[in-house]
Design a protein around this motif. Structure first.
Motif, PDB file in Angstrom:
ATOM      1  N   HIS A   1       0.854  -1.129   0.005  1.00  0.00           N
ATOM      2  CA  HIS A   1       0.088   0.001  -0.084  1.00  0.00           C
ATOM      3  C   HIS A   1       1.011   1.030  -0.030  1.00  0.00           C
ATOM      4  O   HIS A   1       1.931   1.153   0.647  1.00  0.00           O
ATOM      5  N   ILE A   2       0.251   2.450  -0.287  1.00  0.00           N
ATOM      6  CA  ILE A   2       1.040   3.703  -0.168  1.00  0.00           C
ATOM      7  C   ILE A   2       1.618   3.818   1.081  1.00  0.00           C
ATOM      8  O   ILE A   2       2.649   4.403   1.099  1.00  0.00           O
ATOM      9  N   ALA A   3       0.927   3.263   2.068  1.00  0.00           N
ATOM     10  CA  ALA A   3       1.476   3.542   3.514  1.00  0.00           C
ATOM     11  C   ALA A   3       2.860   2.896   3.735  1.00  0.00           C
ATOM     12  O   ALA A   3       3.506   3.154   4.642  1.00  0.00           O
ATOM     13  N   ASP A   4       2.953   1.698   2.781  1.00  0.00           N
ATOM     14  CA  ASP A   4       4.335   1.023   3.039  1.00  0.00           C
ATOM     15  C   ASP A   4       5.402   1.730   2.174  1.00  0.00           C
ATOM     16  O   ASP A   4       6.585   1.234   2.484  1.00  0.00           O
ATOM     17  N   LEU A   5       5.258   2.622   1.545  1.00  0.00           N
ATOM     18  CA  LEU A   5       6.225   3.185   0.608  1.00  0.00           C
ATOM     19  C   LEU A   5       7.296   4.052   1.468  1.00  0.00           C
ATOM     20  O   LEU A   5       6.565   5.009   2.420  1.00  0.00           O
ATOM     21  N   GLN A   6       8.373   4.315   1.112  1.00  0.00           N
ATOM     22  CA  GLN A   6       9.413   5.194   1.855  1.00  0.00           C
ATOM     23  C   GLN A   6      10.080   6.134   0.668  1.00  0.00           C
ATOM     24  O   GLN A   6      10.817   5.990  -0.114  1.00  0.00           O
ATOM     25  N   PRO A   7       9.058   7.442   0.836  1.00  0.00           N
ATOM     26  CA  PRO A   7       9.653   8.497  -0.287  1.00  0.00           C
ATOM     27  C   PRO A   7      10.936   8.847  -0.049  1.00  0.00           C
ATOM     28  O   PRO A   7      11.569   8.845   1.070  1.00  0.00           O
ATOM     29  N   PRO A   8      11.641   9.554  -1.138  1.00  0.00           N
ATOM     30  CA  PRO A   8      12.691  10.228  -0.958  1.00  0.00           C
ATOM     31  C   PRO A   8      12.717  11.251   0.196  1.00  0.00           C
ATOM     32  O   PRO A   8      11.783  11.713   0.365  1.00  0.00           O
ATOM     33  N   GLU A   9      14.021  11.494   0.527  1.00  0.00           N
ATOM     34  CA  GLU A   9      14.090  12.432   1.732  1.00  0.00           C
ATOM     35  C   GLU A   9      13.456  13.910   0.864  1.00  0.00           C
ATOM     36  O   GLU A   9      13.649  14.292  -0.054  1.00  0.00           O
ATOM     37  N   GLY A  10      12.618  14.589   1.918  1.00  0.00           N
ATOM     38  CA  GLY A  10      12.025  16.084   1.285  1.00  0.00           C
ATOM     39  C   GLY A  10      10.635  15.700   0.670  1.00  0.00           C
ATOM     40  O   GLY A  10      10.165  16.779  -0.021  1.00  0.00           O
ATOM     41  N   VAL A  11      10.214  14.837   0.217  1.00  0.00           N
ATOM     42  CA  VAL A  11       9.049  14.285  -0.409  1.00  0.00           C
ATOM     43  C   VAL A  11       7.872  13.816   0.474  1.00  0.00           C
ATOM     44  O   VAL A  11       8.310  12.865   1.166  1.00  0.00           O
ATOM     45  N   THR A  12       6.869  14.396   0.479  1.00  0.00           N
ATOM     46  CA  THR A  12       5.569  13.905   1.081  1.00  0.00           C
ATOM     47  C   THR A  12       4.442  13.569   0.095  1.00  0.00           C
ATOM     48  O   THR A  12       4.186  13.919  -0.958  1.00  0.00           O
ATOM     49  N   ILE A  13       4.286  12.213   0.465  1.00  0.00           N
ATOM     50  CA  ILE A  13       3.058  11.768  -0.572  1.00  0.00           C
ATOM     51  C   ILE A  13       1.889  11.999  -0.012  1.00  0.00           C
ATOM     52  O   ILE A  13       1.504  11.850   1.260  1.00  0.00           O
ATOM     53  N   LEU A  14       1.037  12.540  -0.802  1.00  0.00           N
ATOM     54  CA  LEU A  14      -0.558  13.086  -0.497  1.00  0.00           C
ATOM     55  C   LEU A  14      -1.493  12.023  -0.906  1.00  0.00           C
ATOM     56  O   LEU A  14      -2.560  12.243  -0.434  1.00  0.00           O
ATOM     57  N   SER A  15      -1.117  11.026  -1.727  1.00  0.00           N
ATOM     58  CA  SER A  15      -2.084  10.241  -2.219  1.00  0.00           C
ATOM     59  C   SER A  15      -2.719   9.338  -0.865  1.00  0.00           C
ATOM     60  O   SER A  15      -1.964   9.187  -0.026  1.00  0.00           O
ATOM     61  N   ASN A  16      -3.946   8.713  -1.096  1.00  0.00           N
ATOM     62  CA  ASN A  16      -4.570   7.857   0.236  1.00  0.00           C
ATOM     63  C   ASN A  16      -3.643   6.821   0.571  1.00  0.00           C
ATOM     64  O   ASN A  16      -3.396   6.286  -0.464  1.00  0.00           O
ATOM     65  N   PRO A  17      -3.069   6.730   1.803  1.00  0.00           N
ATOM     66  CA  PRO A  17      -2.253   5.738   2.148  1.00  0.00           C
ATOM     67  C   PRO A  17      -2.874   4.515   2.317  1.00  0.00           C
ATOM     68  O   PRO A  17      -2.009   3.291   1.987  1.00  0.00           O
ATOM     69  N   ASP A  18      -4.104   4.255   2.128  1.00  0.00           N
ATOM     70  CA  ASP A  18      -4.764   2.781   1.974  1.00  0.00           C
ATOM     71  C   ASP A  18      -4.712   2.330   0.598  1.00  0.00           C
ATOM     72  O   ASP A  18      -5.218   1.083   0.435  1.00  0.00           O
ATOM     73  N   GLN A  19      -4.292   3.002  -0.442  1.00  0.00           N
ATOM     74  CA  GLN A  19      -4.465   2.727  -1.866  1.00  0.00           C
ATOM     75  C   GLN A  19      -3.348   1.496  -2.103  1.00  0.00           C
ATOM     76  O   GLN A  19      -2.328   1.733  -1.651  1.00  0.00           O
ATOM     77  N   VAL A  20      -3.805   0.612  -2.727  1.00  0.00           N
ATOM     78  CA  VAL A  20      -2.795  -0.555  -3.130  1.00  0.00           C
ATOM     79  C   VAL A  20      -2.154  -0.264  -4.221  1.00  0.00           C
ATOM     80  O   VAL A  20      -2.711   0.227  -5.407  1.00  0.00           O
ATOM     81  N   VAL A  21      -0.860  -0.405  -4.144  1.00  0.00           N
ATOM     82  CA  VAL A  21       0.211  -0.124  -5.237  1.00  0.00           C
ATOM     83  C   VAL A  21       0.393  -1.387  -6.218  1.00  0.00           C
ATOM     84  O   VAL A  21       0.451  -1.331  -7.395  1.00  0.00           O
ATOM     85  N   ALA A  22       0.684  -2.565  -5.495  1.00  0.00           N
ATOM     86  CA  ALA A  22       1.077  -3.862  -6.012  1.00  0.00           C
ATOM     87  C   ALA A  22       0.590  -4.766  -5.201  1.00  0.00           C
ATOM     88  O   ALA A  22       0.627  -4.646  -4.026  1.00  0.00           O
ATOM     89  N   LEU A  23       0.075  -5.996  -5.876  1.00  0.00           N
ATOM     90  CA  LEU A  23      -0.404  -7.032  -5.197  1.00  0.00           C
ATOM     91  C   LEU A  23      -0.009  -8.299  -6.041  1.00  0.00           C
ATOM     92  O   LEU A  23      -0.114  -8.396  -7.340  1.00  0.00           O
ATOM     93  N   VAL A  24      -0.099  -9.545  -5.227  1.00  0.00           N
ATOM     94  CA  VAL A  24       0.056 -10.739  -5.953  1.00  0.00           C
ATOM     95  C   VAL A  24      -0.979 -11.658  -5.518  1.00  0.00           C
ATOM     96  O   VAL A  24      -1.368 -12.111  -4.588  1.00  0.00           O
TER      97      VAL A  24
END
Length: 214
Positions: free
Chosen positions: A155-178
């Motif tokens: 999920h977006i909440a699992d991502l580690q953005p680069p320093e100085g970058v804030t992710i604004l998208s919904n943290p519950d959204q799925v980015v990838a799954l198997v």
């Protein structure tokens, strides 16, 4: 991120006829929005296509109009649905020390363990909305999916953005799954076909019985 430069010409005419003439002459009409009044410009279509294989909101562009220069991001564009050519571009001027909001692509890397076991990799999210200073703007965010097993998801909440970058998208959204492989079910025989088959069988038995009696 290294900014790319495009030669730019200022234009005074904004009517449709003038825009069509620009396109016929190999240029793309565009507008720069930002700190003051919008500025009408044109850019060379061939140069744009050479430097930008696809249109991205995550690339800082320097528009060079001679005495005037603009540091911009692409905010919107119009595309010809038949030819795929760019008809018009809206640029947004940025300031060096002021945070910007934009979208950047998400690229997945690696071969998931779950796929090697028969699972299916799904990638439902292709871009993220972020906020950062122009100097910190990444070209994209790469995600390693090698450890994903069947049933796992990122999920977006699992991502580690680069320093100085804030992710604004919904943290519950799925980015990838198997996901679990789908098992195809054998088509069921329609009830009507079953009835007809039963009736035909009964008729055959009745016919055989009559022949035996004779």
């Amino acid at each position: 991120m290294e900014a790319k430069t495009l030669a730019t010409a200022l234009r005074s005419e904004r009517k449709k006829g003038a825009a069509r003439r620009l396109r016929r002459n190999g240029s793309i009409p565009a507008i720069v929005y930002g700190h003051g009044e919008p500025t009408a410009i044109s850019i060379n279509a061939r140069e744009f296509a050479t430097k930008f294989k696809y249109v991205s909101e995550s690339t800082i562009i320097t528009l060079d109009a001679g005495e005037q220069k603009f540091e911009v991001l692409i905010k919107d564009y119009q595309e010809d649905v038949v030819s795929g050519g760019i008809l018009h571009i809206d640029f947004y001027e940025i300031e060096a020390g002021k945070a910007v909001r934009t979208h950047i692509p998400v690229h997945i890397e690696g071969s998931p363990k779950g796929v090697r076991e028969g699972g299916i990799l799904e990638h439902p999210l292709y871009e993220l909305e972020i906020e950062c200073l122009p100097k910190d703007l990444p070209e994209d965010i790469k995600i390693d999916v090698s450890a994903l097993e069947i049933g796992d998801s990122l999920h977006i909440a699992d991502l580690q953005p680069p320093e100085g970058v804030t992710i604004l998208s919904n943290p519950d959204q799925v980015v990838a799954l198997v996901s679990t492989p789908r098992v195809e079910e054998e088509p069921e025989v329609a009830e009507e076909e079953e009835v007809e088959a039963a009736e035909e069988g009964a008729e055959e038995k009745e016919s055989e019985s009559e022949e035996e009696q004779e």
